[in-house]
Enzyme design. Structure first.
Site, mmCIF file in Angstrom:
data_model
loop_
_atom_site.group_PDB
_atom_site.id
_atom_site.type_symbol
_atom_site.label_atom_id
_atom_site.label_comp_id
_atom_site.label_asym_id
_atom_site.label_seq_id
_atom_site.Cartn_x
_atom_site.Cartn_y
_atom_site.Cartn_z
ATOM 1 N N LYS A 228 6.763 0.594 -9.758
ATOM 2 C CA LYS A 228 7.585 -0.193 -10.673
ATOM 3 C C LYS A 228 7.728 0.497 -12.030
ATOM 4 O O LYS A 228 6.928 1.343 -12.426
ATOM 5 C CB LYS A 228 6.985 -1.593 -10.856
ATOM 6 C CG LYS A 228 7.169 -2.525 -9.647
ATOM 7 C CD LYS A 228 8.604 -3.010 -9.540
ATOM 8 C CE LYS A 228 8.829 -3.949 -8.368
ATOM 9 N NZ LYS A 228 8.271 -5.283 -8.594
ATOM 10 N N ARG A 262 2.674 -5.580 -1.639
ATOM 11 C CA ARG A 262 3.936 -4.963 -1.192
ATOM 12 C C ARG A 262 3.969 -3.534 -1.737
ATOM 13 O O ARG A 262 4.054 -3.326 -2.944
ATOM 14 C CB ARG A 262 5.120 -5.784 -1.712
ATOM 15 C CG ARG A 262 6.478 -5.338 -1.216
ATOM 16 C CD ARG A 262 7.554 -6.269 -1.764
ATOM 17 N NE ARG A 262 8.867 -5.953 -1.255
ATOM 18 C CZ ARG A 262 9.716 -5.100 -1.810
ATOM 19 N NH1 ARG A 262 9.362 -4.470 -2.937
ATOM 20 N NH2 ARG A 262 10.895 -4.881 -1.283
#
Length: 293
Positions: A228, A262
């Site tokens: 991210k 995830r």
């Protein structure tokens, strides 16, 4: 409250008890994925990615047909074209695998649930008010997320919270309770703070530090931190060089009690989380021969 305090998460044929970590592999069926640029858009490449993820220790695969951020508009018809037959093919190929579909559309959720999906990963925090009912209708679990009120496929701009973690808890638990009222099984619901969505880097870091406060709600917590932007901004790294940072964040979240992870690199996450489980005394070491013979 999740499953009356038992702590068991049930998805499809699988059950994950307290202290048991579930690794969720990412398989994007989009030509414009931010991370891989469409590497698993084609059917054969996507199926090969599923097979490899399972071999590497994935418990869940998360299939998405729409890029999360800005990009070309994707209609519901096109989203279904990208993922519906693929979900059915994965179900035929891996009978016990938990299949998650990343969608915010109730129409898509219903169709993929009928095709074999076990979990609807609603990254956009109930933007479609009929989504929970659609998940309930097909017996699927549901991920309840926090995006700070953003509409689907929009990026955060000058987001502000008095306390971002309190806002995350309030939003996700409210969505979880609404999902139960709509008929979703309590033991199939997961809450997700949704790093980077509706958050700047400081917000995502604060959520990571305080994952244990989300865990304290009683609902199983999913974290999606892999590669991210908050990791990239924190350490000044491009998307292709965030693997070690991702692993560190996953390990910290696991130590603090998150349950579902995830990730892009399944093997690395599986290894790190297996160690956390041993350190938490949730499982024994594989073997202990050193200096004992």
């Amino acid at each position: 409250m999740a499953d009356e305090g038992s702590g068991v998460l049930r998805l499809g044929e699988r059950s994950f008890g307290p202290g048991e970590f579930a690794v969720m592999a990412i398989v994007n069926r989009t030509p414009d994925s931010f991370f891989d640029g469409g590497a698993t858009y084609a059917d054969e490449a996507a199926l090969a990615a599923i097979d490899q993820a399972v071999a590497d220790g994935a418990d869940i695969v998360d299939v998405g047909g729409v890029k999360a951020g800005y990009g070309e508009p994707v209609s519901e018809t096109e989203e279904l074209r990208r993922i519906l037959d693929f979900v059915a093919a994965v179900r035929d190929r891996h009978h016990d695998l938990v299949i998650s579909v990343d969608t915010y559309r109730s129409g898509v959720a219903k169709r993929v649930g009928e095709a074999g999906a076990n979990l609807i990963n609603d990254t956009w925090s109930g933007a479609d008010p009929d989504l929970a009912a659609a998940a309930a209708e097909v017996g699927a679990g549901l991920v309840c997320s926090h995006v700070g009120g953003l509409k689907p496929r929009t990026d955060p701009h000058r987001m502000a919270y008095e306390d971002v973690v309190a806002d995350v808890i309030r939003t996700t638990t409210t969505l979880a309770e609404r999902a139960v009222a709509a008929g979703v099984r309590p033991d199939g619901i997961v809450i997700d703070p949704t790093h980077d969505f509706g958050k700047n880097t400081l917000h995502s870091l604060e959520v990571t530090r305080r994952v244990d406060e989300l865990v304290a709600t009683g609902w199983p917590v999913l974290v999606a931190m892999s590669n991210k932007d908050f990791l990239g901004e924190t350490l000044d790294l491009p998307s292709g060089r965030r693997g070690p940072a991702t692993l560190a964040a996953v390990t910290i979240a696991g130590w603090l009690g998150a349950r579902v992870f995830r990730v892009h690199d399944v093997a690395a996450a599986r290894q790190a989380l297996d160690l956390v489980a041993v350190l938490h005394r949730a499982k024994p070491p594989a073997y202990t021969r050193r200096s004992l013979a």
